[in-house]
Design a protein around this motif. Structure first.
Motif, mmCIF file in Angstrom:
data_model
loop_
_atom_site.group_PDB
_atom_site.id
_atom_site.type_symbol
_atom_site.label_atom_id
_atom_site.label_comp_id
_atom_site.label_asym_id
_atom_site.label_seq_id
_atom_site.Cartn_x
_atom_site.Cartn_y
_atom_site.Cartn_z
ATOM 1 N N ARG A 38 -19.936 -24.526 2.181
ATOM 2 C CA ARG A 38 -19.787 -25.966 1.930
ATOM 3 C C ARG A 38 -20.471 -26.549 0.725
ATOM 4 N NH1 ARG A 38 -24.462 -26.992 6.923
ATOM 5 N NH2 ARG A 38 -26.359 -26.568 5.631
ATOM 6 N N GLN A 39 -19.903 -27.675 0.495
ATOM 7 C CA GLN A 39 -20.236 -28.416 -0.622
ATOM 8 C C GLN A 39 -20.328 -29.794 -0.326
ATOM 9 O OE1 GLN A 39 -18.009 -27.796 -3.998
ATOM 10 N NE2 GLN A 39 -19.523 -28.199 -5.284
ATOM 11 N N ALA A 40 -21.870 -30.409 -0.427
ATOM 12 C CA ALA A 40 -21.948 -31.576 -0.505
ATOM 13 C C ALA A 40 -21.898 -32.591 -1.711
ATOM 14 C CB ALA A 40 -23.520 -31.825 0.225
ATOM 15 N N PRO A 41 -21.812 -33.695 -1.694
ATOM 16 C CA PRO A 41 -21.507 -34.544 -3.210
ATOM 17 C C PRO A 41 -22.947 -34.214 -4.005
ATOM 18 C CG PRO A 41 -20.757 -35.879 -1.279
ATOM 19 C CD PRO A 41 -21.553 -34.676 -0.499
ATOM 20 N N GLY A 42 -22.479 -33.795 -5.221
ATOM 21 C CA GLY A 42 -23.747 -33.675 -6.028
ATOM 22 C C GLY A 42 -24.527 -32.362 -6.070
ATOM 23 N N LYS A 43 -23.997 -31.495 -5.131
ATOM 24 C CA LYS A 43 -24.811 -30.239 -4.704
ATOM 25 C C LYS A 43 -23.840 -28.821 -5.103
ATOM 26 C CE LYS A 43 -27.954 -31.755 -1.500
ATOM 27 N NZ LYS A 43 -28.616 -31.544 -0.224
ATOM 28 N N GLU A 44 -24.202 -27.820 -5.150
ATOM 29 C CA GLU A 44 -23.473 -26.743 -5.475
ATOM 30 C C GLU A 44 -22.940 -26.342 -4.036
ATOM 31 O OE1 GLU A 44 -25.903 -24.746 -9.120
ATOM 32 O OE2 GLU A 44 -25.583 -23.674 -7.454
ATOM 33 N N ARG A 45 -22.088 -25.583 -4.101
ATOM 34 C CA ARG A 45 -21.116 -24.814 -2.976
ATOM 35 C C ARG A 45 -22.114 -23.781 -2.489
ATOM 36 N NH1 ARG A 45 -14.909 -23.795 -3.182
ATOM 37 N NH2 ARG A 45 -15.042 -26.062 -3.759
ATOM 38 N N GLU A 46 -22.596 -24.108 -1.198
ATOM 39 C CA GLU A 46 -23.381 -22.807 -0.594
ATOM 40 C C GLU A 46 -22.923 -22.275 0.634
ATOM 41 O OE1 GLU A 46 -26.743 -24.652 1.227
ATOM 42 O OE2 GLU A 46 -25.666 -25.787 2.508
ATOM 43 N N GLY A 47 -23.195 -20.837 0.643
ATOM 44 C CA GLY A 47 -22.614 -20.000 1.756
ATOM 45 C C GLY A 47 -23.041 -20.197 3.103
ATOM 46 N N VAL A 48 -22.406 -20.493 3.819
ATOM 47 C CA VAL A 48 -22.972 -20.882 5.367
ATOM 48 C C VAL A 48 -22.754 -19.607 6.287
ATOM 49 C CG1 VAL A 48 -22.097 -22.174 7.310
ATOM 50 C CG2 VAL A 48 -21.876 -23.200 4.902
ATOM 51 N N ALA A 49 -21.783 -18.713 6.389
ATOM 52 C CA ALA A 49 -21.560 -17.733 7.434
ATOM 53 C C ALA A 49 -20.677 -16.731 6.553
ATOM 54 C CB ALA A 49 -21.172 -18.189 8.746
ATOM 55 N N PHE A 50 -20.840 -15.415 7.130
ATOM 56 C CA PHE A 50 -19.862 -14.504 6.406
ATOM 57 C C PHE A 50 -19.530 -13.359 7.482
ATOM 58 C CE2 PHE A 50 -18.637 -11.259 3.221
ATOM 59 C CZ PHE A 50 -19.180 -10.078 3.815
ATOM 60 N N ILE A 51 -18.319 -12.697 7.592
ATOM 61 C CA ILE A 51 -18.161 -11.933 8.763
ATOM 62 C C ILE A 51 -17.204 -10.702 7.650
ATOM 63 C CG2 ILE A 51 -16.078 -12.889 9.425
ATOM 64 C CD1 ILE A 51 -16.603 -11.983 12.191
ATOM 65 N N TYR A 52 -17.570 -9.546 8.236
ATOM 66 C CA TYR A 52 -16.666 -8.300 7.713
ATOM 67 C C TYR A 52 -16.989 -7.543 9.038
ATOM 68 C CZ TYR A 52 -14.627 -4.484 5.194
ATOM 69 O OH TYR A 52 -14.123 -3.273 4.708
ATOM 70 N N ASN A 53 -15.777 -7.360 9.780
ATOM 71 C CA ASN A 53 -15.846 -6.512 10.992
ATOM 72 C C ASN A 53 -15.656 -5.199 10.938
ATOM 73 O OD1 ASN A 53 -16.304 -8.505 13.179
ATOM 74 N ND2 ASN A 53 -14.148 -8.540 13.787
ATOM 75 N N ARG A 54 -15.120 -4.592 9.814
ATOM 76 C CA ARG A 54 -14.901 -3.293 9.207
ATOM 77 C C ARG A 54 -16.249 -2.673 9.404
ATOM 78 N NH1 ARG A 54 -9.550 -1.399 6.395
ATOM 79 N NH2 ARG A 54 -7.982 -1.881 8.024
ATOM 80 N N GLY A 55 -17.125 -3.261 8.480
ATOM 81 C CA GLY A 55 -18.560 -2.961 8.126
ATOM 82 C C GLY A 55 -19.601 -3.192 9.209
ATOM 83 N N GLY A 56 -19.120 -4.129 10.032
ATOM 84 C CA GLY A 56 -20.294 -4.627 11.100
ATOM 85 C C GLY A 56 -21.099 -5.575 10.363
ATOM 86 N N ARG A 57 -20.629 -6.450 9.578
ATOM 87 C CA ARG A 57 -21.504 -6.978 8.782
ATOM 88 C C ARG A 57 -21.349 -8.749 9.103
ATOM 89 N NH1 ARG A 57 -20.615 -5.805 2.518
ATOM 90 N NH2 ARG A 57 -22.277 -7.434 2.333
ATOM 91 N N LEU A 58 -22.551 -9.278 9.467
ATOM 92 C CA LEU A 58 -22.327 -10.732 9.868
ATOM 93 C C LEU A 58 -23.578 -11.244 9.283
ATOM 94 C CD1 LEU A 58 -20.643 -12.546 11.921
ATOM 95 C CD2 LEU A 58 -22.137 -12.086 13.758
ATOM 96 N N TYR A 59 -23.565 -12.684 8.565
ATOM 97 C CA TYR A 59 -24.554 -13.041 8.144
ATOM 98 C C TYR A 59 -24.543 -14.668 8.196
ATOM 99 C CZ TYR A 59 -24.975 -8.690 5.607
ATOM 100 O OH TYR A 59 -24.902 -7.137 5.195
ATOM 101 N N TYR A 60 -25.648 -15.234 8.180
ATOM 102 C CA TYR A 60 -25.753 -16.683 8.298
ATOM 103 C C TYR A 60 -26.566 -17.242 7.210
ATOM 104 C CZ TYR A 60 -23.229 -16.153 12.596
ATOM 105 O OH TYR A 60 -22.306 -15.990 13.575
ATOM 106 N N ALA A 61 -26.511 -18.372 6.659
ATOM 107 C CA ALA A 61 -27.464 -19.264 5.981
ATOM 108 C C ALA A 61 -28.735 -19.487 6.905
ATOM 109 C CB ALA A 61 -27.017 -20.259 5.490
#
Length: 126
Positions: A38-61
């Protein structure tokens, strides 16, 4: 040609919910690294959530843990982001991102993703 198309954005009040969807074509979400930024006005783009099912990886900010849930539907080739208990600080343009090869070590690094959607706006009013 890979395309990512986001949908589901809108305007809600504090405490409300939205469900974003990212429809992928030209790549399979089941074998790709998929993320929401996500990116708010005047701010850098930031990671919110990630998924990679093959590796069982799930991350959140940290800012969305316990409120947002990322999931994928392999049959529909989509990735979704369920957002609950929304706050005004969640207001931003939300983007879907994908990488179909290699390895993603730092999921919040925007440079590791090959493909991006056009974004969908989420506005949360107080």
């Amino acid at each position: 040609q890979v395309q990512l198309v986001e949908s589901g954005g809108g305007s809600v009040q504090t405490g409300g919910s939205l469900r974003l969807s990212c429809a992928a074509s030209g790549t399979s979400v089941s074998s790709s690294y998929m993320a929401w930024f996500r990116q708010a006005p005047g701010k850098e783009r930031e990671g919110v959530a990630f998924i990679y099912n093959r590796g069982g990886r799930l991350y959140y900010a940290d800012s969305v843990k316990g409120r947002f849930t990322i999931s994928q539907d392999n049959a529909k080739n989509t990735v979704s982001l369920q957002m609950n208990s929304l706050k005004p600080e969640d207001t931003a343009m939300y983007y879907c991102a994908a990488r179909s090869g290699g390895i993603v070590y730092i999921w919040t690094d925007t440079s590791v993703y090959d493909y991006w959607g056009q974004g969908t706006q989420v506005t949360v009013s107080a």
